[in-house]
Design an enzyme around this catalytic site. Sequence first.
Site, mmCIF file in Angstrom:
data_model
loop_
_atom_site.group_PDB
_atom_site.id
_atom_site.type_symbol
_atom_site.label_atom_id
_atom_site.label_comp_id
_atom_site.label_asym_id
_atom_site.label_seq_id
_atom_site.Cartn_x
_atom_site.Cartn_y
_atom_site.Cartn_z
ATOM 1 N N ARG A 110 0.806 -1.235 0.000
ATOM 2 C CA ARG A 110 0.000 0.000 0.000
ATOM 3 C C ARG A 110 0.831 1.273 0.000
ATOM 4 N NH1 ARG A 110 -3.175 -2.758 3.747
ATOM 5 N NH2 ARG A 110 -4.857 -3.867 2.695
ATOM 6 N N GLU B 268 -5.434 17.530 -12.566
ATOM 7 C CA GLU B 268 -5.864 17.711 -13.945
ATOM 8 C C GLU B 268 -7.323 18.093 -14.116
ATOM 9 O OE1 GLU B 268 -3.838 15.008 -16.519
ATOM 10 O OE2 GLU B 268 -5.110 15.511 -18.219
ATOM 11 N N HIS C 182 -1.087 9.618 -28.815
ATOM 12 C CA HIS C 182 -1.187 8.333 -28.121
ATOM 13 C C HIS C 182 -1.912 7.293 -28.961
ATOM 14 C CE1 HIS C 182 -0.452 9.756 -23.725
ATOM 15 N NE2 HIS C 182 0.664 9.433 -24.344
ATOM 16 N N LYS D 43 6.782 22.401 -16.448
ATOM 17 C CA LYS D 43 5.875 21.299 -16.100
ATOM 18 C C LYS D 43 5.504 21.355 -14.617
ATOM 19 C CE LYS D 43 4.432 16.666 -16.112
ATOM 20 N NZ LYS D 43 4.474 15.328 -16.632
ATOM 21 N N GLU E 219 8.873 16.994 -26.324
ATOM 22 C CA GLU E 219 8.172 17.529 -25.134
ATOM 23 C C GLU E 219 8.625 18.967 -24.838
ATOM 24 O OE1 GLU E 219 5.729 15.846 -24.011
ATOM 25 O OE2 GLU E 219 6.175 13.709 -24.243
ATOM 26 N N ASN F 248 -1.209 17.925 -22.456
ATOM 27 C CA ASN F 248 -1.595 16.880 -23.406
ATOM 28 C C ASN F 248 -1.566 17.361 -24.853
ATOM 29 O OD1 ASN F 248 -2.123 14.845 -21.457
ATOM 30 N ND2 ASN F 248 -4.024 15.881 -20.938
ATOM 31 N N LYS G 213 2.349 11.370 -11.905
ATOM 32 C CA LYS G 213 1.554 10.352 -12.613
ATOM 33 C C LYS G 213 2.416 9.129 -12.857
ATOM 34 C CE LYS G 213 -1.548 13.114 -15.470
ATOM 35 N NZ LYS G 213 -1.902 13.374 -16.875
ATOM 36 N N HIS H 209 7.439 7.821 -28.834
ATOM 37 C CA HIS H 209 6.527 8.797 -28.231
ATOM 38 C C HIS H 209 6.714 10.183 -28.866
ATOM 39 C CE1 HIS H 209 3.905 10.374 -25.149
ATOM 40 N NE2 HIS H 209 4.806 11.286 -24.818
ATOM 41 N N HIS I 201 -1.001 15.012 -27.679
ATOM 42 C CA HIS I 201 -1.003 13.660 -27.101
ATOM 43 C C HIS I 201 -2.269 12.851 -27.380
ATOM 44 C CE1 HIS I 201 2.627 14.893 -25.200
ATOM 45 N NE2 HIS I 201 2.738 13.790 -24.493
ATOM 46 N N ARG J 200 -3.382 21.593 -16.219
ATOM 47 C CA ARG J 200 -2.535 20.423 -16.485
ATOM 48 C C ARG J 200 -2.915 19.756 -17.808
ATOM 49 N NH1 ARG J 200 -0.273 15.764 -12.302
ATOM 50 N NH2 ARG J 200 1.195 14.916 -13.807
HETATM 51 N N1 LIG Z 1 4.171 9.977 -15.931
HETATM 52 C C1 LIG Z 1 4.142 10.974 -16.780
HETATM 53 O O1 LIG Z 1 3.696 12.080 -16.447
HETATM 54 C C2 LIG Z 1 4.698 10.770 -18.137
HETATM 55 C C3 LIG Z 1 4.880 11.872 -18.974
HETATM 56 C C4 LIG Z 1 5.444 11.648 -20.220
HETATM 57 C C5 LIG Z 1 5.795 10.379 -20.618
HETATM 58 N N2 LIG Z 1 5.578 9.339 -19.794
HETATM 59 C C6 LIG Z 1 5.939 7.986 -20.194
HETATM 60 O O2 LIG Z 1 7.335 7.930 -20.393
HETATM 61 C C7 LIG Z 1 7.620 6.908 -21.333
HETATM 62 C C8 LIG Z 1 8.606 7.417 -22.335
HETATM 63 O O3 LIG Z 1 9.775 7.815 -21.659
HETATM 64 P P1 LIG Z 1 11.219 7.636 -22.324
HETATM 65 O O4 LIG Z 1 11.212 8.190 -23.676
HETATM 66 O O5 LIG Z 1 12.204 8.145 -21.347
HETATM 67 O O6 LIG Z 1 11.261 6.057 -22.520
HETATM 68 P P2 LIG Z 1 12.178 4.856 -22.022
HETATM 69 O O7 LIG Z 1 12.179 4.754 -20.576
HETATM 70 O O8 LIG Z 1 11.714 3.688 -22.802
HETATM 71 O O9 LIG Z 1 13.642 5.256 -22.506
HETATM 72 C C9 LIG Z 1 13.921 5.303 -23.874
HETATM 73 C C10 LIG Z 1 15.086 4.377 -24.251
HETATM 74 O O10 LIG Z 1 16.288 4.960 -23.768
HETATM 75 C C11 LIG Z 1 17.005 4.009 -22.973
HETATM 76 N N3 LIG Z 1 17.740 4.813 -21.993
HETATM 77 C C12 LIG Z 1 17.232 5.525 -20.960
HETATM 78 N N4 LIG Z 1 18.196 6.253 -20.397
HETATM 79 C C13 LIG Z 1 19.335 5.988 -21.060
HETATM 80 C C14 LIG Z 1 20.668 6.449 -20.939
HETATM 81 N N5 LIG Z 1 20.993 7.397 -20.061
HETATM 82 N N6 LIG Z 1 21.588 5.934 -21.784
HETATM 83 C C15 LIG Z 1 21.241 5.018 -22.733
HETATM 84 N N7 LIG Z 1 19.999 4.574 -22.909
HETATM 85 C C16 LIG Z 1 19.054 5.059 -22.081
HETATM 86 C C17 LIG Z 1 15.949 3.088 -22.443
HETATM 87 O O11 LIG Z 1 16.474 1.852 -22.090
HETATM 88 C C18 LIG Z 1 15.012 2.992 -23.634
HETATM 89 O O12 LIG Z 1 15.536 2.078 -24.554
HETATM 90 C C19 LIG Z 1 6.309 6.487 -21.930
HETATM 91 O O13 LIG Z 1 5.926 5.266 -21.367
HETATM 92 C C20 LIG Z 1 5.351 7.578 -21.501
HETATM 93 O O14 LIG Z 1 4.028 7.136 -21.365
HETATM 94 C C21 LIG Z 1 5.054 9.511 -18.568
HETATM 95 ZN ZN LIG Z 2 4.493 12.984 -23.700
#
Ligand SMILES: NC(=O)c1ccc[n+]([C@@H]2O[C@H](COP(=O)([O-])OP(=O)(O)OC[C@H]3O[C@@H](n4cnc5c(N)ncnc54)[C@H](O)[C@@H]3O)[C@@H](O)[C@H]2O)c1
Ligand SMILES: [Zn+2]
Length: 339
Positions: free
Chosen positions: A108, A224, A239, A214, A172, A232, A130, A249, A235, A228
């Site tokens: 929890r 949201e 998405h 942000k 972004e 999007n 989030k 993405h 997005h 907030r």
């Molecule tokens: N929670 C939120 O508010 C929020 C906001 C935006 C995006 N997201 C989520 O984030 C995700 C996308 O994030 P992302 O683009 O960072 O994706 P990711 O975590 O998949 O990273 C992208 C790639 O880079 C690699 N990587 C990460 N750091 C590295 C480093 N320093 N050196 C070498 N390789 C590295 C990872 O292994 C992966 O292959 C999506 O799932 C999206 O839905 C969440």
């Molecule tokens: Zn995004």
Amino acid sequence: MQTKSYQFSSAKVDYYFDAGFSYLTKRIDSAHAVLITDEHVFQSHKKKFAGWNTIVLKPGEAYKVQATVDTIIEQLIALKADRKTFLVGIGGGVITDLTGYVAAVYMRGLRVGFVPTTILAMVDASIGGKNGIDVGVYKNLVGTIRQPEFLLYDYSFLKSLPKQEWINGFAEIIKHSCIKDAALFKELEKHKLTHYQKNNTDLAKLIRRNAAIKSAVVEKDEFEKGDRRLLNFGHTLGHAIENMYELSHGQAISIGMGAACRISEQLTGFRETDRVVKVLEQYGLPVFAEFDRKKAFTVLKMDKKREQAAMNYVLLQKIGKGTVQAIPMDQLQQLINQL
Ligand SMILES: NC(=O)c1ccc[n+]([C@@H]2O[C@H](COP(=O)([O-])OP(=O)(O)OC[C@H]3O[C@@H](n4cnc5c(N)ncnc54)[C@H](O)[C@@H]3O)[C@@H](O)[C@H]2O)c1
Ligand SMILES: [Zn+2]
């Protein structure tokens, strides 16, 4: 190191900008901590993980699913993690989303912090609380909103980040400038990606500025109900097509931002689509793409931003000023078919 705190309605979060990873040992007790990362980050930065309990996951969005959550939970049980255990997600948005989610549900709720290692996670995914996982084509369908205690920014992680991931993160950054910061948009127009890859000072400033955009939006509207939603931008359609076509993405939301600009032309009188398209292309992002409009609309209907018969769609009034409009679903379908 520069420290800054943001006070969200549910919790205060400390941001350690320009920090070294080793600061983690000062912030938390390694005997009661579990780090969660992925193979890419672990392989490139092995030394940093020495002496820590670490769970290493397979990399990629395909693993942001319940099965991975189960794997993490099994490993936490094996590590005898209890309510005193501190989880730290070290990676991109997939890792911070997964770690935040597990931290919210394991026993929890465990304490949690993040070390974002992609541009995207630094300016976006790790901020705002989030978390969650994907279910089939539905991105982030399941999750919670719960703040981490801290974010630690160590830019040395970026040395191993592949170019395509830099580009993703800049999608972004461009998004932030479009909805909130015309001056930032102008700065981005002046440069290219390589400028920020070579110039550490400008990169650090850019990341801070975007983390601040942000964070300020979330501070005002954690759950949201209003502002907030602006985050999007690009997005909703983005998405929908992201998982349909296995786009990254950044690529998906770039196409989504291009579409939102053209929808804005019709609904808000926005007249700067060309500038937005130019900046997206300047940073290596695609804007125009053929996609199955009917299928995209079917997926889009499940979007969390839909409220009954209308979709809250983020549009631009001008560069630096986003706005949210409820577009009736039948009108939206027409607008998308016309793109
Ligand atoms: N929670 C939120 O508010 C929020 C906001 C935006 C995006 N997201 C989520 O984030 C995700 C996308 O994030 P992302 O683009 O960072 O994706 P990711 O975590 O998949 O990273 C992208 C790639 O880079 C690699 N990587 C990460 N750091 C590295 C480093 N320093 N050196 C070498 N390789 C590295 C990872 O292994 C992966 O292959 C999506 O799932 C999206 O839905 C969440
Ligand atoms: Zn995004």
